[in-house]
Design an enzyme around this catalytic site. Sequence first.
Site, mmCIF file in Angstrom:
data_model
loop_
_atom_site.group_PDB
_atom_site.id
_atom_site.type_symbol
_atom_site.label_atom_id
_atom_site.label_comp_id
_atom_site.label_asym_id
_atom_site.label_seq_id
_atom_site.Cartn_x
_atom_site.Cartn_y
_atom_site.Cartn_z
ATOM 1 N N ARG A 141 -3.332 -4.644 -17.609
ATOM 2 C CA ARG A 141 -2.089 -4.503 -16.033
ATOM 3 C C ARG A 141 -2.425 -6.113 -14.839
ATOM 4 O O ARG A 141 -2.755 -6.014 -13.878
ATOM 5 C CB ARG A 141 -3.412 -3.267 -15.608
ATOM 6 N N LYS A 154 0.200 11.228 -6.296
ATOM 7 C CA LYS A 154 -1.105 10.366 -5.830
ATOM 8 C C LYS A 154 -0.348 9.290 -5.307
ATOM 9 O O LYS A 154 -0.112 8.119 -4.884
ATOM 10 C CB LYS A 154 -2.068 9.725 -6.743
#
Length: 418
Positions: free
Chosen positions: A122, A22
């Site tokens: 993040r 992925k």
Amino acid sequence: MDKFRIIGRTPLSGALAVSGSKNSSLPAIAACLLTEEPVTLHRIPEVRDIGTMLKLLEYNGASVERLPSGAIRIHAAKITNPEAPYDIVKTMRASSLVLGPLAARTGVARVSMPGGCSIGARPINLHINGLEHLGATVNQEHGYIEAAAPEGLRGNTVHFERITVTGTEDLMMAAALAKGTTVLENAAREPEVVDLAHLLTKMGANITGAGTSRIVIEGVTKLHGAEHEIIPDRIEAGTFVIAGVMTNSEIIVSNCVPEHFASLLTKLRQAGARVEESADAVQIRPVGKLRAVDMTTEEHPGFATDLQAQFMALMTGATGISFVTENIFENRFMHVPELARMGANIRIEGKQAIVAGPSTLTGAQVMCSDLRASASLVLAALVAEGESILDRVYHVDRGYEKIESKLAAAGANIERVA
Ligand code: EPU
């Protein structure tokens, strides 16, 4: 919302085959924006995050076609909309991977700021700083980052103050079409970065040093179409290896590159597991009880943060105390309270989880909170006594291709309940 019903304590046997990565597919798809010619990608896994990324490219103006072989052909003949809207970015932070390619190809990019995430803050400041070093003007307004480089990007040295995987990938793609030489210092060394460099090279880019912390990119004026096979998913492979070890099974994890998760195999051996690797598979053999070992997540080639939760599930059954330290993300212990509901004895102290084992896990109703946390709950349920119900398995679906069918074919008692 789908759930998994898992009845634990059935051994696995046969083979578990690993899908394409992925986290390699996501930048590979973004790289298709760099050329007006079609790019064919093999072994793209059918998982939700990939669907989201393909939707984003279509939004940008690319055509996406699934070929009878299963490969995906992406053709970004024209970029009609160099933007990543909030609705897409909020469901998948890796959407910020289009920032560099869009800015490089069209001279403008508008990407929604990602906002918070269940495993940590993040931010993408390092992507932005990097693009500024390549000459882009970057503004933040109304929740969007707008990068402009009307005269094109210019090569420069970018020193990442912290190692970032998608940041390295984003900048590598941008630099491929910049004028002159770009040097990325303190770059990520993950196999996914190397895989992207291979794809970009096939497209005509000039890149050396991928896989080391110093990557040099000589910009070219144009990239062309290419065909590329994505590397196996090392996190899925590692998850399956842990599943085999945890269930004390004799099983092969196939179609993988064991070298990509060597640090996991080393830890498993320290814990007493029998795992033997060949070039493209890992054979697991039963051993009985494992010893607790400590583990600290690090950037590659260290122990992957994406396998931390699964390793912790394993340690709940090992004898002794295991200190699991999470160094990459600040909030990646969401699986701990759920594992505790199944009988695990885990205490969190700052960025360390202290696992006291062995615990006998019992089936329970638990909640998935993010992709890898969910994988750890699947593993725990495989060894727990009785039935577990995992809620919100859409988190698992983001990154594991048909995990329940693969595990069921290997003998697990797992089913999806709509
Ligand atoms: N960071 C910053 N500023 C930035 C970028 C990152 O401070 O501009 C910080 C992050 O907050 C984090 C650390 O640097 O604390 C490392 O983050 P990194 O940028 O490397 O993570 P990422 O590129 O966003 C990729 C994977 C993650 C994986 C991490 C770490 C993809 C699409 N995602 O994320 O995968 O955990 O690297 O290896 O490649 C997953 O698959 O479940 C997943 C979360």
